[in-house]
Enzyme design. Structure first.
Site, PDB file in Angstrom:
ATOM      1  N   GLN A   1     -18.473  -8.302   1.519  1.00 13.49           N
ATOM      2  CA  GLN A   1     -17.805  -8.598   0.246  1.00 13.49           C
ATOM      3  C   GLN A   1     -17.478 -10.083   0.185  1.00 13.49           C
ATOM      4  OE1 GLN A   1     -13.651  -7.539  -0.789  1.00 13.49           O
ATOM      5  NE2 GLN A   1     -14.484  -6.450  -2.558  1.00 13.49           N
TER       6      GLN A   1
ATOM      7  N   TYR B   1      -8.650 -11.637  -8.148  1.00 14.26           N
ATOM      8  CA  TYR B   1      -9.213 -12.824  -7.490  1.00 14.26           C
ATOM      9  C   TYR B   1     -10.046 -13.623  -8.504  1.00 14.26           C
ATOM     10  CZ  TYR B   1      -7.208 -10.650  -3.469  1.00 14.26           C
ATOM     11  OH  TYR B   1      -6.290 -10.104  -2.619  1.00 14.26           O
TER      12      TYR B   1
ATOM     13  N   ARG C   1      -8.012   3.224   2.825  1.00 16.51           N
ATOM     14  CA  ARG C   1      -6.953   3.603   3.762  1.00 16.51           C
ATOM     15  C   ARG C   1      -7.254   4.836   4.613  1.00 16.51           C
ATOM     16  NH1 ARG C   1      -2.436   3.284  -0.726  1.00 16.51           N
ATOM     17  NH2 ARG C   1      -4.281   3.874  -1.928  1.00 16.51           N
TER      18      ARG C   1
ATOM     19  N   CYS D   1      -4.230  10.348   5.929  1.00 17.92           N
ATOM     20  CA  CYS D   1      -3.542   9.156   5.400  1.00 17.92           C
ATOM     21  C   CYS D   1      -2.506   9.585   4.361  1.00 17.92           C
ATOM     22  CB  CYS D   1      -4.583   8.242   4.749  1.00 17.92           C
ATOM     23  SG  CYS D   1      -3.888   6.894   3.771  1.00 17.92           S
TER      24      CYS D   1
ATOM     25  N   CYS E   1       0.978   5.042   2.764  1.00 18.31           N
ATOM     26  CA  CYS E   1       2.275   4.352   2.864  1.00 18.31           C
ATOM     27  C   CYS E   1       2.099   2.833   2.828  1.00 18.31           C
ATOM     28  CB  CYS E   1       2.996   4.773   4.151  1.00 18.31           C
ATOM     29  SG  CYS E   1       2.112   4.306   5.663  1.00 18.31           S
TER      30      CYS E   1
HETATM   31  C1  LIG Z   1      -5.180  -3.081   4.341  1.00 16.91           C
HETATM   32  C2  LIG Z   1      -5.975  -3.154   3.066  1.00 16.91           C
HETATM   33  C3  LIG Z   1      -6.844  -4.211   2.861  1.00 16.91           C
HETATM   34  C4  LIG Z   1      -7.601  -4.294   1.688  1.00 16.91           C
HETATM   35  N1  LIG Z   1      -8.507  -5.301   1.546  1.00 16.91           N
HETATM   36  C5  LIG Z   1      -9.336  -5.307   0.482  1.00 16.91           C
HETATM   37  C6  LIG Z   1     -10.395  -6.261   0.400  1.00 16.91           C
HETATM   38  O1  LIG Z   1     -10.598  -7.077   1.291  1.00 16.91           O
HETATM   39  N2  LIG Z   1     -11.175  -6.226  -0.696  1.00 16.91           N
HETATM   40  C7  LIG Z   1     -11.015  -5.298  -1.697  1.00 16.91           C
HETATM   41  O2  LIG Z   1     -11.779  -5.294  -2.663  1.00 16.91           O
HETATM   42  N3  LIG Z   1     -10.033  -4.386  -1.637  1.00 16.91           N
HETATM   43  C8  LIG Z   1      -9.214  -4.358  -0.569  1.00 16.91           C
HETATM   44  N4  LIG Z   1      -8.261  -3.380  -0.458  1.00 16.91           N
HETATM   45  C9  LIG Z   1      -8.208  -2.333  -1.508  1.00 16.91           C
HETATM   46  C10 LIG Z   1      -9.094  -1.151  -1.127  1.00 16.91           C
HETATM   47  O3  LIG Z   1     -10.448  -1.504  -1.008  1.00 16.91           O
HETATM   48  C11 LIG Z   1      -9.015  -0.009  -2.175  1.00 16.91           C
HETATM   49  O4  LIG Z   1      -9.496  -0.511  -3.400  1.00 16.91           O
HETATM   50  C12 LIG Z   1      -7.607   0.556  -2.337  1.00 16.91           C
HETATM   51  O5  LIG Z   1      -6.918   0.601  -1.106  1.00 16.91           O
HETATM   52  C13 LIG Z   1      -7.641   1.958  -2.923  1.00 16.91           C
HETATM   53  O6  LIG Z   1      -8.434   2.820  -2.146  1.00 16.91           O
HETATM   54  P1  LIG Z   1      -7.800   3.871  -1.085  1.00 16.91           P
HETATM   55  O7  LIG Z   1      -6.842   4.740  -1.864  1.00 16.91           O
HETATM   56  O8  LIG Z   1      -8.993   4.645  -0.588  1.00 16.91           O
HETATM   57  O9  LIG Z   1      -7.104   3.099  -0.044  1.00 16.91           O
HETATM   58  C14 LIG Z   1      -7.480  -3.286   0.685  1.00 16.91           C
HETATM   59  C15 LIG Z   1      -6.585  -2.227   0.905  1.00 16.91           C
HETATM   60  C16 LIG Z   1      -5.854  -2.143   2.070  1.00 16.91           C
HETATM   61  C17 LIG Z   1      -4.936  -0.972   2.274  1.00 16.91           C
END
Ligand SMILES: Cc1cc2nc3c(=O)[nH]c(=O)nc-3n(C[C@H](O)[C@H](O)[C@H](O)COP(=O)(O)O)c2cc1C
Length: 374
Positions: free
Chosen positions: A100, A170, A320, A342, A345
């Site tokens: 990315q 961003y 997550r 998960c 949190c």
């Molecule tokens: C620790 C952490 C780091 C993340 N870093 C990025 C990232 O580098 N680029 C990005 O597009 N989204 C990032 N996200 C967002 C996730 O890609 C995702 O869009 C968001 O957590 C929702 O998905 P989930 O419910 O499966 O966690 C990050 C999320 C977390 C928790």
């Protein structure tokens, strides 16, 4: 019927299932962005866990585009051996990995970036740590070029594809959003102009990597902010990208300023709270021909399977759940279909900031408790 565990192809990239590891910053790199062997091991573990496509954490294309500590950088040829080790580690485990690419723009951290952040306009919105300087046309072209060089390096170093970060507030998102883009030149104003930076980046990347290499984007379908990117404009951006040949669009929403509607919502502990960007993604799907990925709150097998099978999502992406359980895809494949453990949190961010790498804080506590008992 489109099962979750089905082989698919995105522009020559063969994927073993429809589960994507959404980009996740790990905080495991040196201050200059050089990836560590710990990070390569982390990706090998993800690949072993069975996910179809791994998208790396956001990787800055120029030093002033850096936000969090330990973030990956791809601004120099010097990192070739380190990234080659990383991609080889993934491939050795049968995994596929796309990088990315990002410029944080006004969300850059002045301490990490080493200068005043640059943004479409010199306006400090809530999620910006400092007032940014307005990008001049020459600087815009330099950043566009940097995305291209970064993509070329990624291809040379064994990445299977690239994903542009056009979400979460961003730089690409900052240009798309009327809240952060108040420019009066060809990069600001109507949505056609606000898409210009994104399209320049896309076209430059495409020029460098060629047509036979996957170029994808993560796009906000809505900022969930007054005056931010709205759904109609996001659909316009998606159509433009699709017509220009983008290979997949991952739909997300929100920025760090969107409160409860941020990208990584908390307390996803019931099926009705899951898949919180699905409606937005369904709308994007009606606008484009390319594959659509949807991220945000997927926790249970049935919700994921339904999104693919019924809602015609090409891929579901998770972040997550795979921090806590990198082996979740294989667990589901083996027949243990209980939901991800998960609890959303967001404590995983803390060790990324303070301990040189993310992990599930809760899982560690539970494990230590068990070890003390036995
Ligand atoms: C620790 C952490 C780091 C993340 N870093 C990025 C990232 O580098 N680029 C990005 O597009 N989204 C990032 N996200 C967002 C996730 O890609 C995702 O869009 C968001 O957590 C929702 O998905 P989930 O419910 O499966 O966690 C990050 C999320 C977390 C928790």
């Amino acid at each position: 019927m489109f099962p979750l565990f089905e082989n698919t192809v995105i522009n020559g990239m063969n994927l073993r299932n429809r589960i994507v590891r959404s980009a996740t910053w790990e905080g495991m790199c040196a201050p200059d962005g050089r990836p560590s062997s710990k990070l390569a091991d982390y990706y090998a573990t993800l690949a072993r866990g069975g996910v179809g496509l791994i998208i790396t954490g956001y990787t800055f294309v120029r030093p002033e585009g850096k936000q969090f500590t330990g973030k990956m950088g791809i601004q120099t040829d010097d990192f070739a051996p380190d990234y080659q080790r990383l991609t080889q580690a993934v491939h050795a485990e049968g995994g596929i990995v796309a990088i990315q690419l990002v410029h944080a723009g006004g969300q850059a951290n002045p301490e990490q970036a080493g200068r005043q952040p640059l943004a479409p306009s010199a306006i400090k919105v809530t999620q910006f740590p400092a007032e940014p300087a307005e990008l001049n046309p020459a600087e815009i072209q330099e950043i566009v070029a940097a995305f291209g060089w970064a993509a070329g390096r990624a291809k040379d170093w064994g990445f299977d594809g690239v994903q542009l970060h056009g979400a979460h507030g961003y730089l690409i998102n900052q240009f798309l959003s009327p809240l952060t883009n108040r420019r009066t030149d060809e990069f600001g104003g109507n949505i056609e102009n606000r898409c210009r930076f994104m399209m320049l980046v896309y076209r430059q990347v495409r020029r460098i990597v060629g047509n036979d290499y996957p170029v994808m984007i993560k796009l906000n379908a809505k900022d969930h902010l007054d005056g931010g990117l709205n759904q109609a404009d996001a659909c316009y951006a998606a159509r433009l990208l699709d017509k220009a040949g983008i290979d997949a669009i991952e739909v997300s929403a929100g920025t760090a300023a969107s409160g409860e509607k941020g990208p990584a919502r908390k307390k996803i502990i019931a099926p009705e709270k899951e898949a919180y960007n699905l409606e937005l993604a369904r709308r994007i799907k009606t606008e484009v021909a390319c594959p659509v990925m949807v991220v945000g709150g997927f926790r249970s097998y049935d919700v994921a399977q339904k999104a693919v099978n019924q809602d015609k999502m090409d891929y579901i992406a998770m972040s997550r759940p795979l921090i806590r359980e990198p082996g979740l895809p294989n667990r589901w494949l083996r027949g243990d279909r209980s939901p991800a453990t998960c609890i959303s949190c967001n404590k995983c961010f803390i060790p990324g900031m303070k301990e040189g790498g993310i992990y599930c804080v809760l899982e560690k506590k539970e494990r230590q408790k068990k070890e003390r008992r036995s």
